[in-house]
Scaffold this motif. Structure first.
Motif, PDB file in Angstrom:
ATOM      1  N   LEU A 148       7.224   7.492   1.182  1.00 22.06           N
ATOM      2  CA  LEU A 148       6.406   7.414  -0.006  1.00 22.06           C
ATOM      3  C   LEU A 148       6.335   5.999  -0.796  1.00 22.06           C
ATOM      4  CD1 LEU A 148       7.773  10.812  -1.304  1.00 22.06           C
ATOM      5  CD2 LEU A 148       5.365  10.358  -0.642  1.00 22.06           C
ATOM      6  N   ASN A 149       7.480   5.585  -0.684  1.00 17.09           N
ATOM      7  CA  ASN A 149       7.600   3.948  -1.333  1.00 17.09           C
ATOM      8  C   ASN A 149       6.480   3.302  -0.533  1.00 17.09           C
ATOM      9  OD1 ASN A 149       9.447   4.454  -3.343  1.00 17.09           O
ATOM     10  ND2 ASN A 149      11.114   3.960  -1.754  1.00 17.09           N
ATOM     11  N   GLY A 150       6.651   2.952   0.644  1.00 17.45           N
ATOM     12  CA  GLY A 150       5.660   2.110   1.427  1.00 17.45           C
ATOM     13  C   GLY A 150       4.283   2.689   1.259  1.00 17.45           C
ATOM     14  N   MET A 151       3.994   3.724   1.073  1.00 14.31           N
ATOM     15  CA  MET A 151       2.604   4.135   1.113  1.00 14.31           C
ATOM     16  C   MET A 151       2.085   3.650  -0.338  1.00 14.31           C
ATOM     17  SD  MET A 151      -0.248   5.286   2.356  1.00 14.31           S
ATOM     18  CE  MET A 151      -0.047   6.203   3.889  1.00 14.31           C
ATOM     19  N   ARG A 152       2.833   3.916  -1.341  1.00 16.11           N
ATOM     20  CA  ARG A 152       2.494   3.373  -2.786  1.00 16.11           C
ATOM     21  C   ARG A 152       1.996   2.092  -2.754  1.00 16.11           C
ATOM     22  NH1 ARG A 152       7.315   5.308  -5.049  1.00 16.11           N
ATOM     23  NH2 ARG A 152       7.104   7.359  -4.388  1.00 16.11           N
ATOM     24  N   HIS A 153       2.977   1.305  -2.192  1.00 16.47           N
ATOM     25  CA  HIS A 153       2.768   0.010  -2.054  1.00 16.47           C
ATOM     26  C   HIS A 153       1.531  -0.539  -1.204  1.00 16.47           C
ATOM     27  CE1 HIS A 153       6.909  -0.667  -3.317  1.00 16.47           C
ATOM     28  NE2 HIS A 153       6.462  -1.747  -4.140  1.00 16.47           N
ATOM     29  N   ALA A 154       1.369  -0.053  -0.155  1.00 14.21           N
ATOM     30  CA  ALA A 154       0.183  -0.269   0.660  1.00 14.21           C
ATOM     31  C   ALA A 154      -1.021  -0.009  -0.017  1.00 14.21           C
ATOM     32  CB  ALA A 154       0.331   0.717   1.967  1.00 14.21           C
ATOM     33  N   ILE A 155      -1.126   1.182  -0.733  1.00 19.63           N
ATOM     34  CA  ILE A 155      -2.148   1.196  -1.471  1.00 19.63           C
ATOM     35  C   ILE A 155      -2.613   0.415  -2.613  1.00 19.63           C
ATOM     36  CG2 ILE A 155      -3.391   3.029  -3.165  1.00 19.63           C
ATOM     37  CD1 ILE A 155      -2.007   5.170  -1.415  1.00 19.63           C
ATOM     38  N   LEU A 156      -1.613   0.153  -3.549  1.00 21.89           N
ATOM     39  CA  LEU A 156      -1.718  -0.721  -4.595  1.00 21.89           C
ATOM     40  C   LEU A 156      -2.038  -1.948  -4.035  1.00 21.89           C
ATOM     41  CD1 LEU A 156       1.007   0.747  -7.114  1.00 21.89           C
ATOM     42  CD2 LEU A 156      -1.648   1.159  -6.818  1.00 21.89           C
ATOM     43  N   LYS A 157      -1.702  -2.592  -2.848  1.00 23.61           N
ATOM     44  CA  LYS A 157      -1.803  -3.911  -2.306  1.00 23.61           C
ATOM     45  C   LYS A 157      -3.092  -3.865  -1.409  1.00 23.61           C
ATOM     46  CE  LYS A 157       2.527  -6.133  -1.892  1.00 23.61           C
ATOM     47  NZ  LYS A 157       3.579  -6.048  -0.833  1.00 23.61           N
ATOM     48  N   LYS A 158      -3.881  -2.723  -1.434  1.00 23.95           N
ATOM     49  CA  LYS A 158      -5.073  -2.643  -0.504  1.00 23.95           C
ATOM     50  C   LYS A 158      -4.635  -3.070   0.744  1.00 23.95           C
ATOM     51  CE  LYS A 158      -8.028  -2.648  -4.490  1.00 23.95           C
ATOM     52  NZ  LYS A 158      -9.054  -3.584  -5.167  1.00 23.95           N
ATOM     53  N   ASP A 159      -3.710  -2.777   1.265  1.00 27.85           N
ATOM     54  CA  ASP A 159      -3.110  -3.094   2.881  1.00 27.85           C
ATOM     55  C   ASP A 159      -3.360  -2.133   3.618  1.00 27.85           C
ATOM     56  OD1 ASP A 159      -1.681  -3.794   5.022  1.00 27.85           O
ATOM     57  OD2 ASP A 159      -0.063  -4.676   3.983  1.00 27.85           O
ATOM     58  N   PHE A 160      -4.531  -2.144   4.346  1.00 29.06           N
ATOM     59  CA  PHE A 160      -5.279  -1.115   5.141  1.00 29.06           C
ATOM     60  C   PHE A 160      -4.207  -0.696   6.443  1.00 29.06           C
ATOM     61  CE2 PHE A 160      -7.940   1.003   8.383  1.00 29.06           C
ATOM     62  CZ  PHE A 160      -8.498   1.818   7.392  1.00 29.06           C
ATOM     63  N   GLN A 161      -3.587  -2.047   6.987  1.00 28.76           N
ATOM     64  CA  GLN A 161      -3.082  -1.617   8.277  1.00 28.76           C
ATOM     65  C   GLN A 161      -1.649  -1.015   7.976  1.00 28.76           C
ATOM     66  OE1 GLN A 161      -2.087  -5.243  10.423  1.00 28.76           O
ATOM     67  NE2 GLN A 161      -0.383  -4.429  11.586  1.00 28.76           N
ATOM     68  N   LYS A 162      -0.968  -1.451   6.679  1.00 24.45           N
ATOM     69  CA  LYS A 162       0.372  -0.709   6.586  1.00 24.45           C
ATOM     70  C   LYS A 162      -0.093   0.873   5.964  1.00 24.45           C
ATOM     71  CE  LYS A 162       4.505  -1.224   5.862  1.00 24.45           C
ATOM     72  NZ  LYS A 162       5.408  -0.749   5.611  1.00 24.45           N
ATOM     73  N   MET A 163      -1.142   0.958   5.381  1.00 17.28           N
ATOM     74  CA  MET A 163      -1.550   2.210   5.014  1.00 17.28           C
ATOM     75  C   MET A 163      -1.635   3.246   6.278  1.00 17.28           C
ATOM     76  SD  MET A 163      -4.836   3.890   2.855  1.00 17.28           S
ATOM     77  CE  MET A 163      -5.530   3.994   4.798  1.00 17.28           C
ATOM     78  N   GLY A 164      -2.624   2.531   7.178  1.00 16.58           N
ATOM     79  CA  GLY A 164      -2.826   3.440   8.089  1.00 16.58           C
ATOM     80  C   GLY A 164      -1.490   3.705   9.251  1.00 16.58           C
ATOM     81  N   GLU A 165      -0.794   2.847   9.336  1.00 14.79           N
ATOM     82  CA  GLU A 165       0.523   2.864  10.031  1.00 14.79           C
ATOM     83  C   GLU A 165       1.342   4.003   9.526  1.00 14.79           C
ATOM     84  OE1 GLU A 165       0.518  -1.718  12.070  1.00 14.79           O
ATOM     85  OE2 GLU A 165       2.109  -1.245  10.538  1.00 14.79           O
ATOM     86  N   LEU A 166       1.458   3.925   8.228  1.00 19.26           N
ATOM     87  CA  LEU A 166       2.346   4.854   7.453  1.00 19.26           C
ATOM     88  C   LEU A 166       1.743   6.181   7.841  1.00 19.26           C
ATOM     89  CD1 LEU A 166       3.705   3.129   4.666  1.00 19.26           C
ATOM     90  CD2 LEU A 166       5.197   4.388   6.252  1.00 19.26           C
ATOM     91  N   ALA A 167       0.518   6.300   7.610  1.00 22.57           N
ATOM     92  CA  ALA A 167      -0.398   7.658   7.739  1.00 22.57           C
ATOM     93  C   ALA A 167       0.031   8.194   9.246  1.00 22.57           C
ATOM     94  CB  ALA A 167      -1.813   7.631   7.507  1.00 22.57           C
TER      95      ALA A 167
END
Ligand code: PMV
Length: 328
Positions: free
Chosen positions: A216-235
């Motif tokens: 959850l922490n990682g995803m929140r950060h990824a979204i707020l930073k618009k970090d698509f790679q991080k978001m996708g990897e976590l998803a």
């Protein structure tokens, strides 16, 4: 008074799987989702003293007993909250094919919460609506809001802090989700039964719950930073971890079919070729490809050509639940 409301469905990027309280639908873990335009339910509710029992009509047809009872039990909660004693007529329609095997409980209970509470004279805050929608279906708590949404696990026994809240507006980041339908059949194990079975039998269940805050922490950060790679990897990580918990339950739950697996491999291959795309899969066989606008066309064409894919539904981020009309 007849009140009509509309709500969109949502797809979880960090999954909800497991209940800490089955009666109140309190989750064992928090979750983060995107609300999707294009997969919506519109519902009208009117309480009427002349009715002998609740009536539930879906896409113009009276619904089967099981579904009607689920709606009726949900209306009981609203009757208890409002003091209204009358039975209600509930008319719902989905703007996507009901038989396409797409989960509709999120949009359905979000729309029903808003329409029925208003029809019963209640004016609930968004947080209270989310708490109410959660009682119908966990994921519905998230569909009250648009864009990027987090549903907090909450700590309280009464569930008052287990509500969703917006993380970012739909216009904050233009994410696209392509849904590749691989089967129109109803799933064999519904999410509630599946979650209960996992809690009772899966040796991975505790690890799933304990590792949730990091996701959850990682995803929140990824979204707020618009970090698509991080978001996708976590998803992908959250999705595969959830399915691992389900697979390791006893008896194991296999929600995928052959085309699902082929689709996941294809998405990873497209990524190796430099396309921004990741997958997620819920408790069913449909593949959800998370893309950026520039990759939509290529990913859509590739999935369309995959054997076993029946249709592709393209979605973008959408709004939360909205009132459409009130008629005396
Ligand atoms: O809202 P429910 O009870 O249908 O559960 C949804 C469960 C998943 O779709 C598998 C995950 C999620 O967070 O939406």
């Amino acid at each position: 008074m007849k009140v009509t409301a509309k709500a969109n469905s949502n797809i979880a990027l960090i999954k909800y799987w497991g209940k800490r309280d089955a009666r109140l639908n309190l989750p064992a873990v928090g979750s983060i989702s995107v609300t999707l335009a294009g997969l919506s339910t519109t519902t009208s509710v009117a309480f009427d003293e002349n009715l002998k029992g609740d009536r539930f009509i879906l896409n113009g047809q009276a619904e089967a007993k099981e579904e009607s009872q689920r709606v009726s039990r949900f209306l009981d909660i609203i009757r208890q909250m409002s003091g209204v004693r009358q039975q209600a007529i509930v008319e719902s329609s989905n703007n996507f094919p009901t038989a396409a095997g797409l989960a509709s409980s999120a949009s359905a209970f979000a729309a029903l919460s808003l329409a029925a509470s208003r029809a019963a004279g209640l004016e609930l805050s968004a947080a209270k609506l989310s708490e109410l929608a959660r009682r119908g279906s966990g994921s519905a708590a998230r569909s009250i809001f648009g864009g990027f949404v987090e549903w907090r696990r909450g700590e309280k026994d009464d569930g008052s802090d287990s509500v969703a809240e917006p993380l970012a507006e739909k216009d904050f980041w233009d994410i696209r989700v392509l849904i590749a339908v691989t089967s129109a059949q109803k799933k064999k194990t519904g999410s509630t039964d599946g979650m209960i079975l996992s809690k009772l039998t899966s040796p991975y269940y505790t690890a799933w719950v304990e590792s949730s805050p990091d996701d959850l922490n990682g995803m929140r950060h990824a979204i707020l930073k618009k970090d698509f790679q991080k978001m996708g990897e976590l998803a992908e990580f959250s999705c595969l971890k959830m399915h691992a918990v389900a697979l390791a339950s006893n008896p194991g739950m296999i929600y995928w079919n052959g085309a699902t697996i082929e689709g996941l491999q294809l998405i990873r291959e497209l990524r190796r070729q430099g396309n921004a795309v990741y997958f997620t899969v819920d408790a069913g066989p449909q593949i959800k490809a998370i893309c950026l606008p520039e990759t939509v066309q290529k990913v859509s064409a590739a999935l369309e050509n995959l054997a076993g894919v029946q249709r592709i539904i393209g979605t973008r981020l959408g709004d939360g639940a909205q009132l459409i009309g009130e008629q005396i």
